[in-house]
Design a protein around this motif. Sequence first.
Motif, PDB file in Angstrom:
ATOM      1  N   MET A 139       1.141  -0.997  -0.074  1.00 16.64           N
ATOM      2  CA  MET A 139      -0.183  -0.226  -0.039  1.00 16.64           C
ATOM      3  C   MET A 139       0.710   1.054   0.270  1.00 16.64           C
ATOM      4  SD  MET A 139      -3.259  -0.036   2.588  1.00 16.64           S
ATOM      5  CE  MET A 139      -2.953   0.890   3.642  1.00 16.64           C
ATOM      6  N   ALA A 140       2.499   1.277   0.740  1.00 12.97           N
ATOM      7  CA  ALA A 140       2.911   2.252   0.882  1.00 12.97           C
ATOM      8  C   ALA A 140       3.711   2.854  -0.619  1.00 12.97           C
ATOM      9  CB  ALA A 140       3.633   1.911   2.324  1.00 12.97           C
ATOM     10  N   LEU A 141       4.409   1.522  -0.897  1.00  8.26           N
ATOM     11  CA  LEU A 141       4.857   1.727  -1.808  1.00  8.26           C
ATOM     12  C   LEU A 141       3.875   2.040  -3.130  1.00  8.26           C
ATOM     13  CD1 LEU A 141       8.044  -0.530  -1.305  1.00  8.26           C
ATOM     14  CD2 LEU A 141       7.685   2.116  -0.883  1.00  8.26           C
ATOM     15  N   ALA A 142       2.644   1.389  -3.267  1.00 14.70           N
ATOM     16  CA  ALA A 142       2.247   1.682  -4.546  1.00 14.70           C
ATOM     17  C   ALA A 142       2.171   2.979  -5.056  1.00 14.70           C
ATOM     18  CB  ALA A 142       0.723   1.003  -4.338  1.00 14.70           C
ATOM     19  N   ILE A 143       2.089   4.166  -4.771  1.00 10.13           N
ATOM     20  CA  ILE A 143       2.220   5.244  -4.824  1.00 10.13           C
ATOM     21  C   ILE A 143       3.793   5.842  -5.352  1.00 10.13           C
ATOM     22  CG2 ILE A 143       0.025   5.738  -3.322  1.00 10.13           C
ATOM     23  CD1 ILE A 143       2.045   7.646  -1.640  1.00 10.13           C
ATOM     24  N   LYS A 144       4.603   5.074  -4.715  1.00  9.49           N
ATOM     25  CA  LYS A 144       5.942   6.036  -5.484  1.00  9.49           C
ATOM     26  C   LYS A 144       5.916   6.630  -4.673  1.00  9.49           C
ATOM     27  CE  LYS A 144       5.761   3.032 -10.205  1.00  9.49           C
ATOM     28  NZ  LYS A 144       4.288   2.283  -9.617  1.00  9.49           N
ATOM     29  N   PRO A 145       6.100   6.441  -3.529  1.00 13.50           N
ATOM     30  CA  PRO A 145       6.197   8.156  -2.753  1.00 13.50           C
ATOM     31  C   PRO A 145       7.518   8.269  -2.620  1.00 13.50           C
ATOM     32  CG  PRO A 145       6.691   6.164  -1.580  1.00 13.50           C
ATOM     33  CD  PRO A 145       5.882   5.560  -2.579  1.00 13.50           C
ATOM     34  N   LYS A 146       8.505   9.424  -3.064  1.00 16.75           N
ATOM     35  CA  LYS A 146       9.502  10.168  -2.312  1.00 16.75           C
ATOM     36  C   LYS A 146      10.297   9.814  -0.984  1.00 16.75           C
ATOM     37  CE  LYS A 146      10.907  12.547  -5.891  1.00 16.75           C
ATOM     38  NZ  LYS A 146      11.990  12.294  -6.497  1.00 16.75           N
ATOM     39  N   LEU A 147       9.132   9.940  -0.350  1.00 17.28           N
ATOM     40  CA  LEU A 147       9.462   9.505   1.051  1.00 17.28           C
ATOM     41  C   LEU A 147       9.259   8.760   2.329  1.00 17.28           C
ATOM     42  CD1 LEU A 147      11.120  10.199   3.415  1.00 17.28           C
ATOM     43  CD2 LEU A 147       9.246  11.451   4.434  1.00 17.28           C
ATOM     44  N   LEU A 148       9.572   7.536   2.273  1.00 25.23           N
ATOM     45  CA  LEU A 148       8.399   6.201   3.263  1.00 25.23           C
ATOM     46  C   LEU A 148       9.123   6.601   4.595  1.00 25.23           C
ATOM     47  CD1 LEU A 148       7.017   3.714   2.508  1.00 25.23           C
ATOM     48  CD2 LEU A 148       8.744   2.050   3.011  1.00 25.23           C
ATOM     49  N   ILE A 149       8.335   6.288   5.340  1.00 26.05           N
ATOM     50  CA  ILE A 149       8.067   6.227   6.342  1.00 26.05           C
ATOM     51  C   ILE A 149       7.718   4.774   7.057  1.00 26.05           C
ATOM     52  CG2 ILE A 149       7.742   7.526   8.804  1.00 26.05           C
ATOM     53  CD1 ILE A 149       6.850   9.721   7.615  1.00 26.05           C
ATOM     54  N   ALA A 150       8.566   4.355   8.022  1.00 21.29           N
ATOM     55  CA  ALA A 150       8.977   3.000   8.753  1.00 21.29           C
ATOM     56  C   ALA A 150       8.784   3.180  10.132  1.00 21.29           C
ATOM     57  CB  ALA A 150       9.325   2.197   8.130  1.00 21.29           C
ATOM     58  N   ASP A 151       7.176   3.066  10.461  1.00 19.80           N
ATOM     59  CA  ASP A 151       6.888   3.164  12.114  1.00 19.80           C
ATOM     60  C   ASP A 151       7.735   1.841  13.158  1.00 19.80           C
ATOM     61  OD1 ASP A 151       7.274   4.380  14.718  1.00 19.80           O
ATOM     62  OD2 ASP A 151       5.210   5.458  14.398  1.00 19.80           O
ATOM     63  N   GLU A 152       8.524   1.445  12.954  1.00 19.43           N
ATOM     64  CA  GLU A 152       8.650   0.337  14.093  1.00 19.43           C
ATOM     65  C   GLU A 152       8.318  -0.906  12.683  1.00 19.43           C
ATOM     66  OE1 GLU A 152       9.527  -0.255  17.408  1.00 19.43           O
ATOM     67  OE2 GLU A 152      10.061   2.131  17.728  1.00 19.43           O
ATOM     68  N   PRO A 153       8.713  -1.374  11.639  1.00 21.07           N
ATOM     69  CA  PRO A 153       7.899  -1.781  10.790  1.00 21.07           C
ATOM     70  C   PRO A 153       7.953  -3.295  11.359  1.00 21.07           C
ATOM     71  CG  PRO A 153       9.645  -0.957   9.787  1.00 21.07           C
ATOM     72  CD  PRO A 153       9.723  -0.646  10.888  1.00 21.07           C
ATOM     73  N   GLU A 194      15.080  -3.909  -0.562  1.00 18.60           N
ATOM     74  CA  GLU A 194      15.134  -4.297  -2.058  1.00 18.60           C
ATOM     75  C   GLU A 194      13.794  -3.392  -2.584  1.00 18.60           C
ATOM     76  OE1 GLU A 194      13.717  -8.838  -2.948  1.00 18.60           O
ATOM     77  OE2 GLU A 194      15.445  -9.360  -1.411  1.00 18.60           O
ATOM     78  N   LEU A 195      12.723  -3.356  -1.970  1.00 17.80           N
ATOM     79  CA  LEU A 195      12.330  -2.542  -2.585  1.00 17.80           C
ATOM     80  C   LEU A 195      12.691  -1.050  -3.142  1.00 17.80           C
ATOM     81  CD1 LEU A 195       8.558  -4.217  -1.591  1.00 17.80           C
ATOM     82  CD2 LEU A 195      10.073  -4.433  -3.754  1.00 17.80           C
ATOM     83  N   VAL A 196      12.822  -0.630  -1.676  1.00 18.23           N
ATOM     84  CA  VAL A 196      13.617   0.552  -1.834  1.00 18.23           C
ATOM     85  C   VAL A 196      14.827   0.801  -3.066  1.00 18.23           C
ATOM     86  CG1 VAL A 196      14.322   1.810  -0.100  1.00 18.23           C
ATOM     87  CG2 VAL A 196      12.607   1.102   0.982  1.00 18.23           C
ATOM     88  N   LYS A 197      15.287  -0.081  -3.032  1.00 23.69           N
ATOM     89  CA  LYS A 197      16.313  -0.217  -4.267  1.00 23.69           C
ATOM     90  C   LYS A 197      15.819   0.506  -5.069  1.00 23.69           C
ATOM     91  CE  LYS A 197      19.875  -1.649  -1.867  1.00 23.69           C
ATOM     92  NZ  LYS A 197      20.678  -3.746  -1.416  1.00 23.69           N
ATOM     93  N   ILE A 198      14.914  -0.837  -5.442  1.00 24.99           N
ATOM     94  CA  ILE A 198      14.214  -0.290  -7.350  1.00 24.99           C
ATOM     95  C   ILE A 198      13.761   0.929  -6.942  1.00 24.99           C
ATOM     96  CG2 ILE A 198      12.253  -1.711  -8.199  1.00 24.99           C
ATOM     97  CD1 ILE A 198      13.335  -4.043  -7.213  1.00 24.99           C
ATOM     98  N   GLY A 199      13.079   1.310  -5.881  1.00 27.63           N
ATOM     99  CA  GLY A 199      12.059   2.215  -6.133  1.00 27.63           C
ATOM    100  C   GLY A 199      12.589   3.273  -6.402  1.00 27.63           C
ATOM    101  N   LYS A 200      14.252   3.784  -5.405  1.00 30.47           N
ATOM    102  CA  LYS A 200      14.592   4.739  -5.314  1.00 30.47           C
ATOM    103  C   LYS A 200      13.776   6.008  -4.222  1.00 30.47           C
ATOM    104  CE  LYS A 200      17.380   4.735  -9.596  1.00 30.47           C
ATOM    105  NZ  LYS A 200      17.580   5.041 -10.887  1.00 30.47           N
ATOM    106  N   ASN A 201      13.074   5.367  -3.222  1.00 30.21           N
ATOM    107  CA  ASN A 201      12.432   6.429  -2.317  1.00 30.21           C
ATOM    108  C   ASN A 201      13.228   6.320  -0.450  1.00 30.21           C
ATOM    109  OD1 ASN A 201      11.004   3.134  -3.191  1.00 30.21           O
ATOM    110  ND2 ASN A 201       9.742   4.518  -3.159  1.00 30.21           N
ATOM    111  N   ALA A 202      13.336   7.752  -0.748  1.00 29.38           N
ATOM    112  CA  ALA A 202      14.345   7.767   0.857  1.00 29.38           C
ATOM    113  C   ALA A 202      13.193   7.406   1.622  1.00 29.38           C
ATOM    114  CB  ALA A 202      14.446   9.931   0.947  1.00 29.38           C
TER     115      ALA A 202
END
Lengths: 336, 325
Positions: free
Chosen positions: B167-181, B199-207
């Motif tokens: 859900m969080a990465l489907a929108i290809k966010p510039k910034l992903l905040i993960a609170d104690e995931p 892996e996903l953040v590497k691909i998506g280049k999200n901060a």
Amino acid sequence: MKLETFIIKRLFLMLIVLFGVSVVVFVVARAIPADPVGAILGGNAPIELVDEMRRRLGLDKPLFDQFLDFMSGVVRGDLGVSIKSNRPVIKDIAEFFPATLELAIVAALISIILGVPLGIFSAVHRNKLVDHFCRVFSILGVSMPVFWTGLLLLILFYYRLGWLPGSGRVGIFTVMPPKVTGLLLLDSLLAGDFGAFKDALSHIILPAVVLGYSATASIARIMRSSMLDVLRQDFIRTAKAKGIGRRLVIYRHALRNALIPVVTVIGLTFGSLLEGAVLTETIFGWPGLGRYIVNSLLLLDYPAIMGGTLFVAVVYSLVNLVVDIIYAALDPRMRV
Amino acid sequence: MSRLLDVENLRVIFHTYRGTIKALNGIRLWLNEEERLGIVGETGCGKSVSALSVMRLIEAPGEIIDGQILFEGNDILKLSEEDMDRHIRGKRMSMIFQEPISALNPVFKVGFQIAETIAHCNDISIGDAYKLVPESLEMVGLDWKRSIDLYPHELSGGMAQRVMIAMALAIKPKLLIADEPTSALDVTIQAQILQLLDELVKIGKNAVILITHDLGVASEFCDRITVMYAGNVIEISNSEEIFDEPLHPYTKGLISSIPIIGASRELTGIPGSVPDLVSPPSGCRFHPRCDFCFDRCRTEPPTLSEISPGHFVACHLYSDGVKEG
């Protein structure tokens, strides 16, 4: 579990409940320390007449046979013959129940249309002025007895202002529309008789408002607290983080969860409205089921008491079934 | 790399019956594009509050009273709620929460909840967004045919967190905040989820801002670590240096309280407990628990200063010629 399987399971459970209710109704009716024959014939009736009456009512048979007779009647939809009116009880109920049903529907509509939004509004604007106003309104509704609000409204709108009629379902000069559903509002509309519709509406307003107000109050209260509870949940924070906006957070994500307990209250309220609101029906001279059952009780009209009680139980179970179905539709966790 | 997020002097308080909780005491955070920042600290140190502030999700009784949050150059504290929803939340930023099952709405199917997010981000209908849901579910390693029509209570914790990530990465966010995931998950699942996220953040280049109480997890996953204590940022460093050369006494305490299998050293904790933020200690908020505390620590709050390139610490031991004690 699929919703259909759930409904079938619930219907089956309902049959068991109704069997239980039939047994209880039968036993309680026999256990009352009063003799129906004596009540009908009076204390000084000759013994032959008493025996004859016993035979006619089937009271001379062993208790178990009486029970079998009663149950076989129930299964066939035959609830016996009323001692007072000398008509099949089921016909009496068919005459009185629509009045109760109509009143209950209108009162329930009023309470849902007012109570649900009031509760949401109150919760969303928690501790603001509107919230305090809604809460006072609700507290009054819950705590004022219906015979009191009923009398106050009668004094004001009937006696002082003369805007609304004081009793009955229609005025004495109104020609009743042909009976289709037994609900006058609906029947008059079906007949295209707007005069009768207006008359029926003016008669139902006061009792419906009286009943609806107390129901509105309890619905609004539970809606408010349920909404406040849901708004604190983690998934509401998730919904806010999605950026879908306050409106969707409240009406899509919070409301559907918050409605779950409210549906129970609505169901219970509607169920008890269908039993016949005896006090309201008495004050407003409303010819409903509540008054019918109470009058039967006073006259020891056994078949009418048993039939009426059983009928109320069926209606109540049906309402509960509907509540359970709505529950399951709202909350997937319930379908187990 | 350009600056994505710059938080300056952020102050957040919570109004309670006991008094005002000074949850964030003028903190500073920054993050470049595609960078991963770990925020580490004990429960109640303000790490979640920082993250929620960046999303502007602090609600009454909480209040952001001062500071600025520059996101892509704009101060988002000046935006209206509507603009936050229209441009920032669920468009440029998204968030993963600690308890995945309770963070999902129990009455909606997984597919719908993901579709809703996609629909909002791309301004399309939920029906159209549904077509993109299978791709999102496959991305996080779920069989979409089996999972799209499930309700949250039918998921395991690990599956639910995968759904949250989808859900969080489907929108290809510039910034992903993960609170104690991973805190609420089994240990074996924790590793899987972190690996997936990596892996996903590497691909998506999200901060990413990763909030955790686990310094080990943070240093493994992140480029840079921010250590927080009682509403203050006390140390910022890249993730290797924080282990090799921790500066702040609290950071040192944190590291020495991590058990290492086979190591002969004694496991030491930090004496005392987290201070009450209604009436925090004067001066440096850590001074009552600090072995190196001297007079100045009791009166004057230390400020964050750069000791070596990229390594910041807020401690009087490192200012004005006072060297490591």
